[in-house]
Design a protein around this motif. Structure first.
Motif, PDB file in Angstrom:
ATOM      1  N   LYS A   1       0.836  -1.171   0.000  1.00 43.02           N
ATOM      2  CA  LYS A   1       0.000   0.000   0.000  1.00 43.02           C
ATOM      3  C   LYS A   1       0.890   1.247   0.000  1.00 43.02           C
ATOM      4  O   LYS A   1       1.859   1.315   0.750  1.00 43.02           O
ATOM      5  CB  LYS A   1      -0.910   0.018   1.228  1.00 43.02           C
ATOM      6  CG  LYS A   1      -1.836  -1.188   1.327  1.00 43.02           C
ATOM      7  CD  LYS A   1      -2.778  -1.069   2.492  1.00 43.02           C
ATOM      8  CE  LYS A   1      -2.097  -1.610   3.746  1.00 43.02           C
ATOM      9  NZ  LYS A   1      -2.985  -1.665   4.899  1.00 43.02           N
ATOM     10  N   ILE A   2       0.512   2.215  -0.816  1.00 40.11           N
ATOM     11  CA  ILE A   2       1.298   3.440  -0.950  1.00 40.11           C
ATOM     12  C   ILE A   2       0.424   4.637  -0.577  1.00 40.11           C
ATOM     13  O   ILE A   2      -0.702   4.763  -1.053  1.00 40.11           O
ATOM     14  CB  ILE A   2       1.836   3.615  -2.375  1.00 40.11           C
ATOM     15  CG1 ILE A   2       2.759   2.458  -2.737  1.00 40.11           C
ATOM     16  CG2 ILE A   2       2.574   4.946  -2.512  1.00 40.11           C
ATOM     17  CD1 ILE A   2       3.220   2.456  -4.172  1.00 40.11           C
ATOM     18  N   ALA A   3       0.965   5.525   0.256  1.00 38.73           N
ATOM     19  CA  ALA A   3       0.277   6.771   0.628  1.00 38.73           C
ATOM     20  C   ALA A   3       1.049   7.929   0.022  1.00 38.73           C
ATOM     21  O   ALA A   3       2.274   7.985   0.117  1.00 38.73           O
ATOM     22  CB  ALA A   3       0.210   6.919   2.140  1.00 38.73           C
ATOM     23  N   THR A   4       0.340   8.847  -0.609  1.00 36.26           N
ATOM     24  CA  THR A   4       0.969  10.039  -1.174  1.00 36.26           C
ATOM     25  C   THR A   4       0.623  11.214  -0.281  1.00 36.26           C
ATOM     26  O   THR A   4      -0.546  11.529  -0.079  1.00 36.26           O
ATOM     27  CB  THR A   4       0.458  10.294  -2.607  1.00 36.26           C
ATOM     28  OG1 THR A   4       0.715   9.127  -3.386  1.00 36.26           O
ATOM     29  CG2 THR A   4       1.163  11.481  -3.225  1.00 36.26           C
ATOM     30  N   LEU A   5       1.665  11.872   0.262  1.00 37.46           N
ATOM     31  CA  LEU A   5       1.478  12.995   1.173  1.00 37.46           C
ATOM     32  C   LEU A   5       2.044  14.267   0.558  1.00 37.46           C
ATOM     33  O   LEU A   5       3.020  14.220  -0.181  1.00 37.46           O
ATOM     34  CB  LEU A   5       2.191  12.726   2.508  1.00 37.46           C
ATOM     35  CG  LEU A   5       1.689  11.541   3.315  1.00 37.46           C
ATOM     36  CD1 LEU A   5       2.556  11.341   4.542  1.00 37.46           C
ATOM     37  CD2 LEU A   5       0.244  11.743   3.721  1.00 37.46           C
ATOM     38  N   PRO A   6       1.449  15.400   0.894  1.00 38.94           N
ATOM     39  CA  PRO A   6       1.992  16.674   0.415  1.00 38.94           C
ATOM     40  C   PRO A   6       3.319  16.967   1.111  1.00 38.94           C
ATOM     41  O   PRO A   6       3.538  16.558   2.247  1.00 38.94           O
ATOM     42  CB  PRO A   6       0.925  17.697   0.797  1.00 38.94           C
ATOM     43  CG  PRO A   6       0.185  17.062   1.926  1.00 38.94           C
ATOM     44  CD  PRO A   6       0.239  15.583   1.688  1.00 38.94           C
ATOM     45  N   THR A   7       4.198  17.655   0.424  1.00 39.03           N
ATOM     46  CA  THR A   7       5.508  17.975   0.964  1.00 39.03           C
ATOM     47  C   THR A   7       5.474  19.292   1.717  1.00 39.03           C
ATOM     48  O   THR A   7       5.025  20.297   1.194  1.00 39.03           O
ATOM     49  CB  THR A   7       6.546  18.073  -0.178  1.00 39.03           C
ATOM     50  OG1 THR A   7       6.558  16.837  -0.869  1.00 39.03           O
ATOM     51  CG2 THR A   7       7.925  18.378   0.343  1.00 39.03           C
ATOM     52  N   GLY A   8       5.954  19.262   2.960  1.00 39.12           N
ATOM     53  CA  GLY A   8       6.167  20.488   3.715  1.00 39.12           C
ATOM     54  C   GLY A   8       4.922  21.234   4.150  1.00 39.12           C
ATOM     55  O   GLY A   8       5.018  22.393   4.519  1.00 39.12           O
TER      56      GLY A   8
END
Length: 129
Positions: A1-8
């Motif tokens: 499973k992959i989670a994409t998070l915003p940077t900073g």
């Protein structure tokens, strides 16, 4: 499973749960057990804490530059730089209008008396001209 998070940037618990396709209560329980913090679904996590929670939930994390269609800082800086070169259109004329005044204060503090005095002075000045 992959989670994409915003940077900073920070992310709300609600958005994190939606991103992970999990129930908010499960994400909140994990936050409480890992971070020791009691949070609500509209509270925000910084990107490092959000990544830690994702890892604890068994997700691998990737980062993205944009969050929900918002522009990255680099894109905004480029737009500001390019707009500095634009000339203002001096042919535009705006109509003159009276200023808008807002008077704030407690009840019976003399606001109406003050406005009446200003209004009468302005009327007298206009008649004298």
């Amino acid at each position: 499973k992959i989670a994409t998070l915003p940077t900073g940037v920070q992310i709300t618990v609600h958005d994190l749960a939606r991103n992970l396709k999990m129930k908010k209560v499960d994400v909140l329980a994990k936050i409480k057990s890992v971070l020791g913090a009691t949070m609500e679904d509209d509270d925000e996590l910084d990107s490092d804490d959000a990544e830690l929670i994702c890892l604890e939930l068994g997700y691998s994390v990737t980062r993205e530059q944009k969050r929900h269609g918002r522009k990255s800082l680099e894109e905004i800086e480029n737009e500001v730089e390019s707009s500095k070169h634009l000339k203002k259109d001096s042919s535009i004329t705006y109509p003159k209008r009276a200023p808008i005044i807002s008077v704030m204060g407690h009840v019976d503090a003399g606001k109406t008396t003050l406005l009446d005095a200003l209004r009468n002075k302005a009327i007298q000045t206009a008649k004298e001209l």
